[in-house]
Design an enzyme around this catalytic site. Sequence first.
Site, PDB file in Angstrom:
ATOM      1  N   TYR A   1       0.820  -1.211   0.000  1.00  0.00           N
ATOM      2  CA  TYR A   1       0.000   0.000   0.000  1.00  0.00           C
ATOM      3  C   TYR A   1       0.861   1.271   0.000  1.00  0.00           C
ATOM      4  CZ  TYR A   1      -4.197   2.664   0.022  1.00  0.00           C
ATOM      5  OH  TYR A   1      -5.185   3.523  -0.380  1.00  0.00           O
TER       6      TYR A   1
ATOM      7  N   LYS B   1      -1.301   8.100  -3.912  1.00  0.00           N
ATOM      8  CA  LYS B   1      -1.759   8.902  -2.764  1.00  0.00           C
ATOM      9  C   LYS B   1      -0.789  10.045  -2.467  1.00  0.00           C
ATOM     10  CE  LYS B   1      -5.575   6.609  -1.988  1.00  0.00           C
ATOM     11  NZ  LYS B   1      -6.851   7.210  -2.428  1.00  0.00           N
TER      12      LYS B   1
HETATM   13  P1  NAI Z   1     -15.804   2.346  -3.357  1.00  0.00           P
HETATM   14  O1  NAI Z   1     -15.419   1.327  -4.364  1.00  0.00           O
HETATM   15  O2  NAI Z   1     -16.800   1.973  -2.317  1.00  0.00           O
HETATM   16  O3  NAI Z   1     -16.387   3.675  -4.092  1.00  0.00           O
HETATM   17  C1  NAI Z   1     -15.878   4.155  -5.289  1.00  0.00           C
HETATM   18  C2  NAI Z   1     -16.806   5.195  -5.869  1.00  0.00           C
HETATM   19  O4  NAI Z   1     -16.220   5.699  -7.092  1.00  0.00           O
HETATM   20  C3  NAI Z   1     -18.202   4.684  -6.275  1.00  0.00           C
HETATM   21  O5  NAI Z   1     -19.164   5.672  -6.010  1.00  0.00           O
HETATM   22  C4  NAI Z   1     -18.081   4.506  -7.803  1.00  0.00           C
HETATM   23  O6  NAI Z   1     -19.303   4.583  -8.504  1.00  0.00           O
HETATM   24  C5  NAI Z   1     -17.198   5.679  -8.116  1.00  0.00           C
HETATM   25  N1  NAI Z   1     -16.500   5.568  -9.410  1.00  0.00           N
HETATM   26  C6  NAI Z   1     -15.548   4.689  -9.792  1.00  0.00           C
HETATM   27  N2  NAI Z   1     -15.129   4.957 -11.047  1.00  0.00           N
HETATM   28  C7  NAI Z   1     -15.837   6.050 -11.463  1.00  0.00           C
HETATM   29  C8  NAI Z   1     -15.858   6.824 -12.654  1.00  0.00           C
HETATM   30  N3  NAI Z   1     -15.052   6.567 -13.683  1.00  0.00           N
HETATM   31  N4  NAI Z   1     -16.736   7.847 -12.724  1.00  0.00           N
HETATM   32  C9  NAI Z   1     -17.577   8.145 -11.691  1.00  0.00           C
HETATM   33  N5  NAI Z   1     -17.568   7.465 -10.537  1.00  0.00           N
HETATM   34  C10 NAI Z   1     -16.713   6.428 -10.425  1.00  0.00           C
HETATM   35  O7  NAI Z   1     -14.443   2.868  -2.721  1.00  0.00           O
HETATM   36  P2  NAI Z   1     -14.000   3.419  -1.286  1.00  0.00           P
HETATM   37  O8  NAI Z   1     -13.286   2.347  -0.567  1.00  0.00           O
HETATM   38  O9  NAI Z   1     -15.093   4.153  -0.628  1.00  0.00           O
HETATM   39  O10 NAI Z   1     -12.854   4.445  -1.735  1.00  0.00           O
HETATM   40  C11 NAI Z   1     -13.055   5.830  -1.893  1.00  0.00           C
HETATM   41  C12 NAI Z   1     -11.754   6.544  -1.573  1.00  0.00           C
HETATM   42  O11 NAI Z   1     -11.420   6.300  -0.211  1.00  0.00           O
HETATM   43  C13 NAI Z   1     -10.560   6.061  -2.419  1.00  0.00           C
HETATM   44  O12 NAI Z   1      -9.746   7.154  -2.733  1.00  0.00           O
HETATM   45  C14 NAI Z   1      -9.845   5.125  -1.458  1.00  0.00           C
HETATM   46  O13 NAI Z   1      -8.464   5.001  -1.754  1.00  0.00           O
HETATM   47  C15 NAI Z   1     -10.076   5.861  -0.137  1.00  0.00           C
HETATM   48  N6  NAI Z   1      -9.887   5.047   1.082  1.00  0.00           N
HETATM   49  C16 NAI Z   1     -10.480   3.823   1.221  1.00  0.00           C
HETATM   50  C17 NAI Z   1     -10.231   3.063   2.346  1.00  0.00           C
HETATM   51  C18 NAI Z   1     -10.852   1.711   2.533  1.00  0.00           C
HETATM   52  O14 NAI Z   1     -10.382   0.956   3.388  1.00  0.00           O
HETATM   53  N7  NAI Z   1     -11.885   1.357   1.817  1.00  0.00           N
HETATM   54  C19 NAI Z   1      -9.364   3.557   3.432  1.00  0.00           C
HETATM   55  C20 NAI Z   1      -8.882   4.902   3.228  1.00  0.00           C
HETATM   56  C21 NAI Z   1      -9.110   5.598   2.065  1.00  0.00           C
END
Ligand code: NAI
Length: 394
Positions: free
Chosen positions: A235, A244
């Site tokens: 990561y 990041k």
């Molecule tokens: P997720 O997979 O639940 O949500 C991703 C979102 O992006 C969804 O709403 C999806 O529709 C949208 N999306 C993807 N491609 C798209 C596109 N081309 N156009 C429009 N919308 C698009 O992901 P999650 O885990 O909530 O991640 C969100 C952020 O949080 C990321 O930057 C991730 O790195 C960060 N993050 C996640 C953690 C985790 O453990 N899940 C921890 C810390 C940060």
Amino acid sequence: MIIAPKIRGFICTTAHPEGCAANVQSQIDYVKSKGPLEDSPKKVLVIGASTGYGLASRIVPAFGGGASTIGVFFEKPGTERKTGSAGWYNSVAFENAAKEAGLYARSFNGDAFSDEMKEQVIEAIKADLGEIDCIVYSLASPRRTDPKTGETYRSVLKPIGAPYSQKNLNTDTGEVDSVTIEPAEDEEITNTVKVMGGEDWELWIDALKEAGVLADGFTTVAYSYIGPELTFPIYTNGTIGKAKEHLEDSASRMNESFGDGTAYVSVNKALVTQASSAIPVVPLYISLLYKVMKEADLHEGCIEQIERLFADHLASGSAPTLDDRNRIRIDDWEMRDDVQAAVAEAWEKVDTENLSELSDFSGYKSEFLKLFGFGLEGVDYEAETNPERPLPSE
Ligand code: NAI
């Protein structure tokens, strides 16, 4: 149609509309139970608004602060014969609840990386809201087409410089084995930064600024992760970590150029989402972490994390608390020394036989199913349900 889960590796290819609605409702209920936010933004744009951290980032200002919200996401609507994606049903449920509460909510389904999407959203802001005072950037995507060149980049989850071998959990079988991941080629590193770095975040803010729809003193936030040393090679020090780093540089760059407005990076907790379940090693870490944090009464899901982000930092009435690299840290409980020591101890010992004793793998699995609307209380999964659900705002 009777809808049951169909799991293929780290993805479930079906989703349940009533289950997703119940999931969204329980997040709304949580936010309401915390009482109103002190100083909430009132006009919020969430990019990546349909699942995980982005969905929570739409629910919190709407139901904790009465905010009007515009959500952008890339989801699949259901048809008469085929279920839609969970993010579609979540967004339908969110909009229905917002409408019922008298809150403005409009959603855009399509590619957030494209110029067309930015133009559509700007038109909607101009027509309906005039301006935006908070932009949450919460995309997680495996690919991005650069709108200027038309070239498509794919991100990879790989270490840099040397192979990485670590324990790994096969979430299908519950077996703990080991995995070795070969290091990324230079081009894969650059491509991952193109997809998951801050370039598109900056393009969004530039476009909104150029269109004159950013309110004075606006804030924008994007999400990052750090985590424990044992996942550093895959990561923080891996390809996604480089992206990041770029995201943090984007925040600094924007802050230098803004004048009036601030960009933040918030470091969030590791949680089960569609994005995190695809990262090798991380599901085992999350299963051990959940056990430790639940026992210490410190466990949070996306909604608790984001409620805290707004209540303590973005909507508290005073400036957010930042670390020495200008980041908001809502991973503070995950990174507590006692939590990390307990996870590290369990990590050394964990194997297939003692997995259920040392980890919260059952919690992991039930959270994973919940992402797709399965396993929620009060939902009749034996009942016929219509997979075709229109978005109220469309
Ligand atoms: P997720 O997979 O639940 O949500 C991703 C979102 O992006 C969804 O709403 C999806 O529709 C949208 N999306 C993807 N491609 C798209 C596109 N081309 N156009 C429009 N919308 C698009 O992901 P999650 O885990 O909530 O991640 C969100 C952020 O949080 C990321 O930057 C991730 O790195 C960060 N993050 C996640 C953690 C985790 O453990 N899940 C921890 C810390 C940060």
